[in-house]
Design a protein around this motif. Structure first.
Motif, PDB file in Angstrom:
ATOM      1  N   LEU A  53       0.934  -4.860  49.781  1.00  0.00           N
ATOM      2  CA  LEU A  53       1.548  -3.855  48.977  1.00  0.00           C
ATOM      3  C   LEU A  53       2.815  -4.144  48.119  1.00  0.00           C
ATOM      4  O   LEU A  53       2.944  -3.547  47.590  1.00  0.00           O
ATOM      5  CB  LEU A  53       1.512  -2.164  50.471  1.00  0.00           C
ATOM      6  N   CYS A  56       2.186  -6.304  45.627  1.00  0.00           N
ATOM      7  CA  CYS A  56       1.461  -5.652  44.161  1.00  0.00           C
ATOM      8  C   CYS A  56       3.064  -5.001  43.385  1.00  0.00           C
ATOM      9  O   CYS A  56       2.202  -4.243  42.886  1.00  0.00           O
ATOM     10  CB  CYS A  56       1.165  -4.937  44.809  1.00  0.00           C
ATOM     11  N   VAL A  60       3.676  -5.485  39.833  1.00  0.00           N
ATOM     12  CA  VAL A  60       4.144  -4.059  39.190  1.00  0.00           C
ATOM     13  C   VAL A  60       5.292  -3.783  37.822  1.00  0.00           C
ATOM     14  O   VAL A  60       5.064  -3.970  37.097  1.00  0.00           O
ATOM     15  CB  VAL A  60       3.440  -2.717  39.543  1.00  0.00           C
TER      16      VAL A  60
END
Length: 140
Positions: A53, A56, A60
């Motif tokens: 996570l 990720c 982003v």
């Protein structure tokens, strides 16, 4: 009848101890070991999910920042080219550059995108957890 009396006598005269028998101790040890294995699996899953996570979220955020930077850079290049040629052709040249870049990325997507992601996820899932130093015992 006599046999039952003897059996009860044997059962009642066996010494009662507070210490667990070998089988009870073995079952308790196996139970504790299995609980520790489950706890270890949960902690490893939490560690790997946290890493995934965080990557990720970083991806982003970087994508958003790079997109804004590329937007301004694209406008700056187009305006710089418009000083030499017509503004319409300047923006068409910049757009053609991005179209060519998209075709290149789509053509090489396996080596540029799929393989690095597969290697990252495989390394994340298959890699053994870091060995940690044992905590010092507290002999208070």
């Amino acid at each position: 009848m006599l046999f039952l009396a003897r059996k009860e006598y044997i059962i009642h005269t066996m010494p009662q101890t507070d210490q667990p028998s070998g089988m009870n101790l073995l079952l308790r040890t196996i139970s504790e070991y299995l609980k520790l294995l489950v706890e270890d699996a949960r902690l490893n899953a939490a560690e790997k999910l946290t890493k995934l996570l965080s990557v990720c979220v970083l991806f982003v955020l970087l994508t958003m920042l790079i997109t804004v930077a590329m937007l301004f850079l694209t406008i700056a290049v187009s305006l710089a080219l418009s000083a030499a040629i017509s503004p319409l052709w300047a923006f068409i040249i910049v757009t053609a550059f991005y179209a060519l870049l998209i075709v290149l990325v789509v053509t090489c997507r396996r080596s540029l995108i799929e393989n690095p992601i597969a290697r990252f996820i495989t390394a994340l899932i298959v890699k053994e957890p870091c060995e940690q130093k044992p905590m010092p015992e507290n002999n208070d």
